[in-house]
Write an enzyme that holds these catalytic residues in place. Structure first.
Site, PDB file in Angstrom:
ATOM      1  CB  SER A 137      -1.005   0.080   1.236  1.00 52.80           C
ATOM      2  OG  SER A 137      -0.255   0.193   2.491  1.00 52.80           O
ATOM      3  CE  LYS A 176      -2.820   3.532   4.914  1.00 53.25           C
ATOM      4  NZ  LYS A 176      -2.144   2.260   5.342  1.00 53.25           N
TER       5      LYS A 176
END
Lengths: 217, 217
Positions: A137, A176
Site C-alpha cells: 500500500s 501512511k
DNA sequence: ATGATACGCGAACAGGCGTTCTATGTCAAG
DNA sequence: CTTGACATAGAACGCCTGTTCGCGTATCAT
C-alpha cells in the site's frame, strides 16, 4: 625498509600477527609480550620484542612505548563500534492492518532481532525502532513488501511525513503519509489503487516517523 | 546486593565509570588501576580497587583477575566491529547519463566517503561499492533521487535484475532493469514515462548488481 | 556507649611486563 | 676466510600493576 607485503613476512612474524588477531577477538585487549611468547612457542621475550619491531617497521602495527598491552593493530577501515547502532526489529507493519505496539524501553531491551546500522545513517538513536513492511500500500512512497523501515518514536509530524499512526477505534497501527487538516488527519496510502481516508485527530495517535528505508534485493 | 541503577552510584564510582569510558574511546584498551586513580583524583589504588569491586557487584563491569588492564565494560548491545563493513561511496549514478567508473581495488582504498553497514545486510563484502542515485528514472523500482544504492561488482546478471550497465558506444553507465533477449540487452527504466531501449550485448558491459537500497527521509 | 557497616588513606608485596644487554648461531657477500 | 647483517637464546633490570593489609573516620541503628 619501507613497506612490506604480508606474504614476505618471516614465519614467526606471521605467527605473532595471527596470534594477536585471535587473542584480540577473544579478549578485546591486546596480549602482553609474554602471552605472545607462550602463545606462539617463541622461546624468549626478546625475540618477540625483536619481531614486533619488525612488524612495526612494516606498518602492520603500532606500539605505545612502555605500556602494558600497548599493541595497536593497524586496521585501516576498522570502524569504531560506537558508530554502530543496534535497532530492535519489533514487528511487522502491514501498511494497513493489525496493531503494532509502540515499543517502550523495556520491550526494546527484550527484542532479540536487531537491525544494525551506522549512526551516520540515522543520527540520534533515541526512540529508534525498526519494522518490516508488509503489503504494497506504500508502493508510491517507495516502500515495498519486505522492506525494513526505521522509525523514530514521535508524537507529532509535519505535513506529508510518513508515519505510523495508531487508530484508537480500530485498535490497529498503519503506515501512511499523514496530513493534518483541521481536526482530522488525512491518511494517504501511497498506492494509486487505494484511496486516502480521514480520521478524527482525537482518535488517532502518531507513533513514529519513518527516518530510513532499507531494501535488500 | 543484586543490581543497582546508575543514578544511585556514589560520586567516585560515577567518576570512575566515565573515566573508563572516555579512556577506552581514546586508547582502545582499558586503563590500569593507577591510571584510573590519577585520572579521577582518587588518592590510592586501594580505593580504586574498592570501587571497582562495587561496580562489579553492580554488574556494570567485569574484571579478569590479576591481569593488567583486565577491565571489561558491560555494554550489552555492543556490536563486534567486524560485523560492520565500510563501503566506498564512489560516485553518483544518474540512472541514465554520465559514466560512472567501475571501481577497482585501488580506487576503493582511496575513496574517502564511506557508507557503513552491518555485514548482515549485504553478506559477503567482496566487490561492494555504493552509488548515490540521481534522477527519477528508476522510480518504479523504488529507487528515488538521493537514495544510496549498494552495488556488487558482477559481470553477469539474471533476467530482471537491477544492474549498472556500461554502454560502450556512449561511454556512460546507467542503472536499469536488465533482461537478456538473445544477442541484445533490454534496458528498462522503471519509470512509466520512459521507454525501455535495447543495446547489442557486445556493446554493453554489466558492471554490478544492486544488492541493497537505502533511503534517508 | 557500641558494634556494624561503609568509606578512605598509605604502604608494601609479589608477580607482571616492556626493555635491554650479552652471547651464540646462520648464511650470503666481499 | 672474514665480515656483517640477520636471527635466536637466556637472563637481568627496573618500572608497572593488581592485590592486600593495617589503620583511620563517619554514620547509624541498637
Amino acid at each position: 625498509m619501507e613497506k612490506m607485503a604480508i606474504d614476505q613476512l618471516s614465519e614467526p612474524q606471521q605467527k605473532i600477527l595471527s596470534f594477536i588477531t585471535v587473542y584480540m577477538e577473544e579478549n578485546d585487549i591486546p596480549p602482553t609480550i609474554r602471552e605472545i611468547q607462550h602463545g606462539t612457542g617463541i622461546s624468549s621475550t626478546s625475540m618477540v620484542s625483536y619481531h614486533l619491531k619488525a612488524l612495526e617497521r612494516a606498518q602492520l602495527l603500532n606500539r605505545r612505548e612502555r605500556r602494558s598491552r600497548g599493541l595497536v593493530m593497524n586496521e585501516p577501515h576498522r570502524v569504531n563500534p560506537r558508530d554502530m547502532v543496534a535497532i530492535p526489529l519489533v514487528g511487522v507493519i502491514t501498511c494497513g492492518a493489525e496493531p503494532v505496539p509502540t515499543p517502550d524501553a523495556d520491550t526494546l531491551a527484550e527484542t532479540e532481532n536487531m537491525v544494525h546500522l551506522a549512526r551516520s545513517m540515522v543520527g540520534n538513536t533515541d526512540g529508534l525502532y525498526a519494522l518490516e513492511a508488509k503489503g504494497d500500500s506504500m508502493i508510491d512512497a517507495l516502500i515495498n513488501d519486505g522492506d525494513i523501515v526505521i522509525m523514530r518514536r514521535e508524537t507529532d509530524v509535519k505535513n506529508g511525513d510518513l508515519a505510523a499512526v495508531f487508530l484508537l477505534d480500530r485498535n490497529e497501527s498503519t503506515l501512511k503519509r499523514v496530513y493534518k487538516e483541521g481536526r482530522r488527519l488525512k491518511l494517504k496510502p501511497e498506492n494509486p489503487t487505494l484511496k486516502p481516508f480521514y480520521v478524527d485527530a482525537r482518535h488517532a495517535q502518531i507513533q513514529g516517523r519513518v527516518v530510513c528505508v532499507i531494501r535488500r534485493t
